[in-house]
Enzyme design. Sequence first.
Site, PDB file in Angstrom:
ATOM      1  N   HIS A  35     -10.168  -5.364  -3.284  1.00 60.60           N
ATOM      2  CA  HIS A  35      -8.817  -5.565  -2.741  1.00 60.60           C
ATOM      3  C   HIS A  35      -8.917  -5.979  -1.295  1.00 60.60           C
ATOM      4  CE1 HIS A  35      -9.978  -1.312  -2.473  1.00 60.60           C
ATOM      5  NE2 HIS A  35      -9.321  -1.253  -1.323  1.00 60.60           N
ATOM      6  N   ASP A  45       0.848  -1.189   0.000  1.00 55.92           N
ATOM      7  CA  ASP A  45       0.000   0.000   0.000  1.00 55.92           C
ATOM      8  C   ASP A  45       0.886   1.242   0.000  1.00 55.92           C
ATOM      9  OD1 ASP A  45      -3.225   0.498   0.972  1.00 55.92           O
ATOM     10  OD2 ASP A  45      -1.833   2.190   1.078  1.00 55.92           O
ATOM     11  N   GLY A  76     -15.774   3.125   3.654  1.00 52.16           N
ATOM     12  CA  GLY A  76     -14.697   3.996   3.188  1.00 52.16           C
ATOM     13  C   GLY A  76     -13.942   3.453   1.989  1.00 52.16           C
TER      14      GLY A  76
END
Length: 113
Positions: free
Chosen positions: A99, A30, A92
Amino acid sequence: MSDCIFCQIAAKEVPADLVYEDDQVVAFRDINPQAPVHLLVIPRKHISGLDTAGEADLPVLGRLAAVVADLARKEGLEAGYRLVVNNGPDAGQAVEHLHYHLLGGRKMSWPPG
Ligand code: 5GP
Ligand code: ZN
């Protein structure tokens, strides 16, 4: 070229720190890690979220989970890890390509925020 950032990463049109790939699944770090280990594990196929995954996608969903467990071992997360899917606005979800967040390397609190 797809306008989906994760499709672009899977196609190597956009750079990412890839840690795993096969014909169905890609995993990368990430860009804004929330834990010492924060990987994103995605299907190569564009599926917008869990709720739009169909019957034909069941094998890749299983494969995602198996890749997560394997990557957790490779990343040394014997002490535990958390697997998160943010699905939809209340959760969110920012990127509309399914993913799994694999988070580890620190103690996690519960309930999540
Ligand atoms: P979501 O909120 O949709 O569950 O999570 C999207 C995640 O993708 C966020 O943790 C965000 O930091 C990550 N992300 C967004 N754009 C990129 C990118 O271009 N590269 C990488 N490596 N991660 C990204
Ligand atoms: Zn996509």
